[in-house]
Design an enzyme around this catalytic site. Sequence first.
Site, PDB file in Angstrom:
ATOM      1  N   VAL A 193       0.849  -1.186   0.061  1.00  0.00           N
ATOM      2  CA  VAL A 193      -0.166   0.013   0.005  1.00  0.00           C
ATOM      3  C   VAL A 193       0.834   1.183  -0.088  1.00  0.00           C
ATOM      4  O   VAL A 193       0.499   2.182  -0.844  1.00  0.00           O
ATOM      5  CB  VAL A 193      -1.075   0.050   1.060  1.00  0.00           C
ATOM      6  CG1 VAL A 193      -1.699   1.483   1.229  1.00  0.00           C
ATOM      7  CG2 VAL A 193      -2.016  -1.081   1.137  1.00  0.00           C
ATOM      8  N   CYS A 194       1.791   1.277   0.804  1.00  0.00           N
ATOM      9  CA  CYS A 194       2.932   2.432   0.868  1.00  0.00           C
ATOM     10  C   CYS A 194       3.458   2.552  -0.620  1.00  0.00           C
ATOM     11  O   CYS A 194       3.950   3.783  -0.790  1.00  0.00           O
ATOM     12  CB  CYS A 194       3.821   2.262   1.928  1.00  0.00           C
ATOM     13  SG  CYS A 194       3.184   2.261   3.675  1.00  0.00           S
ATOM     14  N   THR A 195       3.757   1.679  -1.225  1.00  0.00           N
ATOM     15  CA  THR A 195       4.421   1.750  -2.202  1.00  0.00           C
ATOM     16  C   THR A 195       3.491   2.625  -3.543  1.00  0.00           C
ATOM     17  O   THR A 195       3.885   3.408  -4.030  1.00  0.00           O
ATOM     18  CB  THR A 195       4.907   0.427  -3.162  1.00  0.00           C
ATOM     19  OG1 THR A 195       5.771  -0.124  -2.412  1.00  0.00           O
ATOM     20  CG2 THR A 195       5.384   0.446  -4.297  1.00  0.00           C
ATOM     21  N   LEU A 214       3.351   6.420  -2.070  1.00  0.00           N
ATOM     22  CA  LEU A 214       4.501   7.245  -2.302  1.00  0.00           C
ATOM     23  C   LEU A 214       4.551   7.559  -3.950  1.00  0.00           C
ATOM     24  O   LEU A 214       4.797   8.739  -4.449  1.00  0.00           O
ATOM     25  CB  LEU A 214       6.067   6.340  -1.985  1.00  0.00           C
ATOM     26  CG  LEU A 214       6.080   6.304  -0.596  1.00  0.00           C
ATOM     27  CD1 LEU A 214       7.274   5.163  -0.230  1.00  0.00           C
ATOM     28  CD2 LEU A 214       6.693   7.706  -0.027  1.00  0.00           C
TER      29      LEU A 214
END
Length: 219
Positions: free
Chosen positions: A44-46, A49
Amino acid sequence: MALRINDTAPDFTAETTHGTINFHEWIGDGWAVLFSHPKNFTPVCTTELGAMAGVEDEFRKRGVKIVGISVDPVESHAKWKGDIKLATGFDVEYPLIGDRDLKVAKLYDMLPADAGDTSEGRTPADNATVRSVYVIGPDKKIKLMLSYPMTTGRNFEEILRAIDSIQLTAKHQVATPANWKQGEDVIITAAVSNEDAVQRFGSFETVLPYLRKTKQPTA
């Protein structure tokens, strides 16, 4: 102690992908968004960002700097940035803080004080609470805080919308209603009398005795 709206954003010095920064000095006289991540190479963080990189120009137009933070060392950020580019098509050009000693995460009350002093051996689940967004004004005060679970990707269009409201209401004695977007009617605050409202805004609509609406100020 828990952080609240209008608290001074804690200052810190940290290593980033752009070198060492002193946070308050880096913000300068403008606005900033600090958004945090529990660990590098999380799915999810990928996407987040990359999504932020895709709208960075929109933040820049509003005088807002972006800085990300992940509970991992700076050295691993470079490889992660390659993955982000591959997955989303966007290059991350804003700085990413490495929080290998958990100092910033604890300073912003995203991790408890007894969480330890190293990112080594910690899983994303161990850092699940490091999923917050802070909008910080030129006065270094926290203007907005949002926290998300690990499984829910952040909506950066909403963060931009909120910044539009915060910047507008900081300049004029107005508030913004639910679901407000740029160019829509705003609410006149209780501190403005009816007489003053006519002088300031030209005209207004009284929906309820405590709810007066007018066109968005443009000056």
